[in-house]
Design an enzyme around this catalytic site. Sequence first.
Site, PDB file in Angstrom:
ATOM      1  N   THR A  77       0.706  -1.067  -0.099  1.00  0.00           N
ATOM      2  CA  THR A  77      -0.053   0.063  -0.237  1.00  0.00           C
ATOM      3  C   THR A  77       0.792   1.235   0.080  1.00  0.00           C
ATOM      4  OG1 THR A  77      -1.396   1.439   1.374  1.00  0.00           O
ATOM      5  CG2 THR A  77      -0.134  -0.371   2.582  1.00  0.00           C
ATOM      6  N   ASP A  78       0.377   2.379  -0.388  1.00  0.00           N
ATOM      7  CA  ASP A  78       0.968   3.611  -0.341  1.00  0.00           C
ATOM      8  C   ASP A  78       0.916   4.032   0.994  1.00  0.00           C
ATOM      9  OD1 ASP A  78      -2.036   4.341  -0.081  1.00  0.00           O
ATOM     10  OD2 ASP A  78      -1.823   5.764  -1.644  1.00  0.00           O
ATOM     11  N   GLU A  79       0.273   3.511   1.844  1.00  0.00           N
ATOM     12  CA  GLU A  79      -0.028   4.073   3.147  1.00  0.00           C
ATOM     13  C   GLU A  79       1.485   4.097   4.025  1.00  0.00           C
ATOM     14  OE1 GLU A  79      -3.613   3.240   5.153  1.00  0.00           O
ATOM     15  OE2 GLU A  79      -4.678   3.049   3.463  1.00  0.00           O
ATOM     16  N   TYR A 106      -1.871  -0.513  10.833  1.00  0.00           N
ATOM     17  CA  TYR A 106      -2.164  -1.035   9.646  1.00  0.00           C
ATOM     18  C   TYR A 106      -0.835  -0.819   8.669  1.00  0.00           C
ATOM     19  CZ  TYR A 106      -3.279  -1.613   4.693  1.00  0.00           C
ATOM     20  OH  TYR A 106      -3.132  -1.964   3.378  1.00  0.00           O
ATOM     21  N   LYS A 152       2.231  -3.099   7.289  1.00  0.00           N
ATOM     22  CA  LYS A 152       2.607  -3.467   5.865  1.00  0.00           C
ATOM     23  C   LYS A 152       4.086  -3.030   5.590  1.00  0.00           C
ATOM     24  CE  LYS A 152       0.430  -4.699   3.073  1.00  0.00           C
ATOM     25  NZ  LYS A 152      -0.175  -5.850   2.382  1.00  0.00           N
TER      26      LYS A 152
HETATM   27  P1  NAD Z   1      -9.440  -7.601   2.210  1.00  0.00           P
HETATM   28  O1  NAD Z   1      -9.411  -7.484   3.796  1.00  0.00           O
HETATM   29  O2  NAD Z   1     -10.461  -7.202   1.673  1.00  0.00           O
HETATM   30  O3  NAD Z   1      -8.764  -9.210   2.103  1.00  0.00           O
HETATM   31  C1  NAD Z   1      -7.906  -9.678   2.758  1.00  0.00           C
HETATM   32  C2  NAD Z   1      -7.925 -11.393   2.349  1.00  0.00           C
HETATM   33  O4  NAD Z   1      -6.932 -11.935   3.253  1.00  0.00           O
HETATM   34  C3  NAD Z   1      -9.213 -11.804   3.164  1.00  0.00           C
HETATM   35  O5  NAD Z   1     -10.058 -12.702   2.091  1.00  0.00           O
HETATM   36  C4  NAD Z   1      -9.031 -12.496   4.262  1.00  0.00           C
HETATM   37  O6  NAD Z   1      -9.649 -13.721   4.626  1.00  0.00           O
HETATM   38  C5  NAD Z   1      -7.597 -12.845   3.944  1.00  0.00           C
HETATM   39  N1  NAD Z   1      -6.601 -13.162   5.168  1.00  0.00           N
HETATM   40  C6  NAD Z   1      -6.453 -12.525   5.985  1.00  0.00           C
HETATM   41  N2  NAD Z   1      -5.689 -13.044   7.004  1.00  0.00           N
HETATM   42  C7  NAD Z   1      -5.290 -14.118   6.634  1.00  0.00           C
HETATM   43  C8  NAD Z   1      -4.522 -15.216   6.772  1.00  0.00           C
HETATM   44  N3  NAD Z   1      -3.801 -15.031   7.955  1.00  0.00           N
HETATM   45  N4  NAD Z   1      -4.050 -16.222   5.920  1.00  0.00           N
HETATM   46  C9  NAD Z   1      -4.713 -16.470   5.061  1.00  0.00           C
HETATM   47  N5  NAD Z   1      -5.676 -15.426   4.609  1.00  0.00           N
HETATM   48  C10 NAD Z   1      -5.988 -14.323   5.188  1.00  0.00           C
HETATM   49  O7  NAD Z   1      -8.133  -6.709   1.673  1.00  0.00           O
HETATM   50  P2  NAD Z   1      -8.110  -5.984   0.159  1.00  0.00           P
HETATM   51  O8  NAD Z   1      -8.765  -4.557   0.384  1.00  0.00           O
HETATM   52  O9  NAD Z   1      -8.276  -6.902  -0.838  1.00  0.00           O
HETATM   53  O10 NAD Z   1      -6.337  -5.715   0.176  1.00  0.00           O
HETATM   54  C11 NAD Z   1      -5.476  -6.804  -0.477  1.00  0.00           C
HETATM   55  C12 NAD Z   1      -4.125  -6.572  -0.486  1.00  0.00           C
HETATM   56  O11 NAD Z   1      -4.021  -5.286  -1.119  1.00  0.00           O
HETATM   57  C13 NAD Z   1      -3.731  -6.186   1.320  1.00  0.00           C
HETATM   58  O12 NAD Z   1      -2.420  -6.686   1.185  1.00  0.00           O
HETATM   59  C14 NAD Z   1      -3.723  -4.899   1.229  1.00  0.00           C
HETATM   60  O13 NAD Z   1      -2.675  -4.086   2.142  1.00  0.00           O
HETATM   61  C15 NAD Z   1      -3.348  -4.202  -0.215  1.00  0.00           C
HETATM   62  N6  NAD Z   1      -3.920  -2.989  -0.657  1.00  0.00           N
HETATM   63  C16 NAD Z   1      -5.293  -2.761  -0.389  1.00  0.00           C
HETATM   64  C17 NAD Z   1      -5.719  -1.440  -0.691  1.00  0.00           C
HETATM   65  C18 NAD Z   1      -7.039  -1.032  -0.934  1.00  0.00           C
HETATM   66  O14 NAD Z   1      -7.404   0.045  -1.211  1.00  0.00           O
HETATM   67  N7  NAD Z   1      -7.918  -1.995  -0.572  1.00  0.00           N
HETATM   68  C19 NAD Z   1      -4.689  -0.880  -1.409  1.00  0.00           C
HETATM   69  C20 NAD Z   1      -3.418  -0.839  -1.621  1.00  0.00           C
HETATM   70  C21 NAD Z   1      -2.980  -2.043  -1.337  1.00  0.00           C
HETATM   71  P1  TYD Z   2     -10.706   3.736   3.925  1.00  0.00           P
HETATM   72  O1  TYD Z   2     -11.771   3.246   3.101  1.00  0.00           O
HETATM   73  O2  TYD Z   2     -11.012   3.294   5.600  1.00  0.00           O
HETATM   74  O3  TYD Z   2      -9.388   3.903   3.434  1.00  0.00           O
HETATM   75  P2  TYD Z   2      -8.015   4.249   4.218  1.00  0.00           P
HETATM   76  O4  TYD Z   2      -8.006   4.588   5.493  1.00  0.00           O
HETATM   77  O5  TYD Z   2      -7.238   2.873   4.063  1.00  0.00           O
HETATM   78  O6  TYD Z   2      -7.444   5.241   3.123  1.00  0.00           O
HETATM   79  O7  TYD Z   2     -11.092   5.125   4.027  1.00  0.00           O
HETATM   80  C1  TYD Z   2     -10.764   6.214   2.984  1.00  0.00           C
HETATM   81  C2  TYD Z   2     -10.577   7.830   3.584  1.00  0.00           C
HETATM   82  O8  TYD Z   2     -12.167   7.966   4.254  1.00  0.00           O
HETATM   83  C3  TYD Z   2      -9.952   7.897   4.904  1.00  0.00           C
HETATM   84  O9  TYD Z   2      -9.442   9.209   4.654  1.00  0.00           O
HETATM   85  C4  TYD Z   2     -10.884   7.827   5.999  1.00  0.00           C
HETATM   86  C5  TYD Z   2     -12.334   8.167   5.594  1.00  0.00           C
HETATM   87  N1  TYD Z   2     -13.556   7.556   6.041  1.00  0.00           N
HETATM   88  C6  TYD Z   2     -14.387   8.400   6.599  1.00  0.00           C
HETATM   89  O10 TYD Z   2     -14.527   9.681   6.263  1.00  0.00           O
HETATM   90  N2  TYD Z   2     -15.567   7.868   6.882  1.00  0.00           N
HETATM   91  C7  TYD Z   2     -15.891   6.444   7.168  1.00  0.00           C
HETATM   92  O11 TYD Z   2     -16.881   6.033   7.646  1.00  0.00           O
HETATM   93  C8  TYD Z   2     -14.666   5.686   6.745  1.00  0.00           C
HETATM   94  C9  TYD Z   2     -14.655   4.080   6.887  1.00  0.00           C
HETATM   95  C10 TYD Z   2     -13.415   6.176   5.968  1.00  0.00           C
END
Ligand code: NAD
Ligand code: TYD
Length: 358
Positions: free
Chosen positions: A139-141, A165, A169
């Site tokens: 992630t960019d975070e 989180y 990461k």
């Molecule tokens: P998500 O929470 O929707 O899915 C995570 C999956 O991992 C779930 O299916 C969960 O059951 C599985 N999991 C959790 N713990 C586990 C374990 N111990 N063993 C096996 N499986 C396990 O997450 P996502 O949003 O799909 O993100 C996927 C990846 O992409 C993550 O690594 C996250 O850091 C990264 N990422 C997400 C975003 C975003 O905007 N969602 C952006 C950049 C990077």
């Molecule tokens: P989120 O989807 O949780 O992603 P991340 O925190 O990983 O960027 O949140 C996106 C943005 O929206 C973040 O600035 C927090 C804000 N947010 C709200 O304002 N209200 C909400 O209920 C949630 C879940 C997020």
Amino acid sequence: MSKTSTNTTIRNLLVTGGAGFIGSNFVHYWCDNYPDDKVVVLDALTYAGNLNNLADLQGRENFRFIKGDIRDRILIDNLLVTENINTIAHFAAESHVDRSILAPDAFIQTNVIGTFTLLEAFRHHKQDSSQKLFLHVSTDEVYGSLAPEDPAFTETTPYAPNSPYSASKAGSDHLVRAYYHTYNLPTIITNCSNNYGSYHFPEKLIPLMCINILLGKPLPVYGDGQNIRDWLYVIDHCRALDTVIHKGKPGETYNIGGNNEVKNIDLVKMLCQLMDELAPNLPVSPASELITFVKDRPGHDKRYAINASKIREELGWTPSVTVAEGLRQTVIWYLHNRDWWEPLLSEEYQAYYRQVYQ
Ligand code: NAD
Ligand code: TYD
């Protein structure tokens, strides 16, 4: 890797976290685009994992789902051998910042220990090392928070994570990097901005707002709503990962982003407008009447923005979907897939919701 008669490289992929949001989109993408490859999904099915995300793939040739934990070394050792895995696409993680503030333990366990376990297993997996790839989806975070005038994150921006989180990461990214430099394990790290699209669990901003609009519930905007995120349609993320798997250089990091910086409050207003236009008989209309400013998230990062020029210039990837089009598709998906999201609003989810939005 073996070759088909058309000389296409066949991959045997292990996709961790393939039942989650991005992982399941990636699995669909991969099965559609590379039907000859084998895709093995390993997922623990935590609250965020959902087998319904993969329902249409069950029974398909070259696809297998295994319920299991990435910390289970024996299971992973066995899988790597029996499925003859040569590529790991590692998505499994605890992924929600708000949950990491309430209970960080699982984040250290899965994101740090789990990634370490996978790296160790892959390092010892008896295969020609030139044929392996460990793709670490991050992630960019990890780069922390930008001030309004700061330049966007590049691959050399120093790490400065601010939430449990992002810290977990960051820890996993460092381990992946170390395994390349120390053991010559072919690893690639991708750091992506906020994704949105189908199969996104209700707790995250965009699905939460879509669902609350449909239910006529308040739309909780943290703080003053001025925080900025750089949004990328999940299919464009999958395309970027495809590009990195096929053209990326081991040992490298690639930033992936949509060049779509939007303030949270503006994003919520866009979703309200789309729902007003597309959803018949909303409980509250216009939906923007539901917007409610609530207590800010502790340590809330102000702004994320990705400079994606490296992947664009070196590998030729650019996003294909504008935020206006991607959000429209996403709103339509939540409108038409009530059967998918309604069961996820479980008692456990309601308890979580009360804790965060008390
Ligand atoms: P998500 O929470 O929707 O899915 C995570 C999956 O991992 C779930 O299916 C969960 O059951 C599985 N999991 C959790 N713990 C586990 C374990 N111990 N063993 C096996 N499986 C396990 O997450 P996502 O949003 O799909 O993100 C996927 C990846 O992409 C993550 O690594 C996250 O850091 C990264 N990422 C997400 C975003 C975003 O905007 N969602 C952006 C950049 C990077
Ligand atoms: P989120 O989807 O949780 O992603 P991340 O925190 O990983 O960027 O949140 C996106 C943005 O929206 C973040 O600035 C927090 C804000 N947010 C709200 O304002 N209200 C909400 O209920 C949630 C879940 C997020």
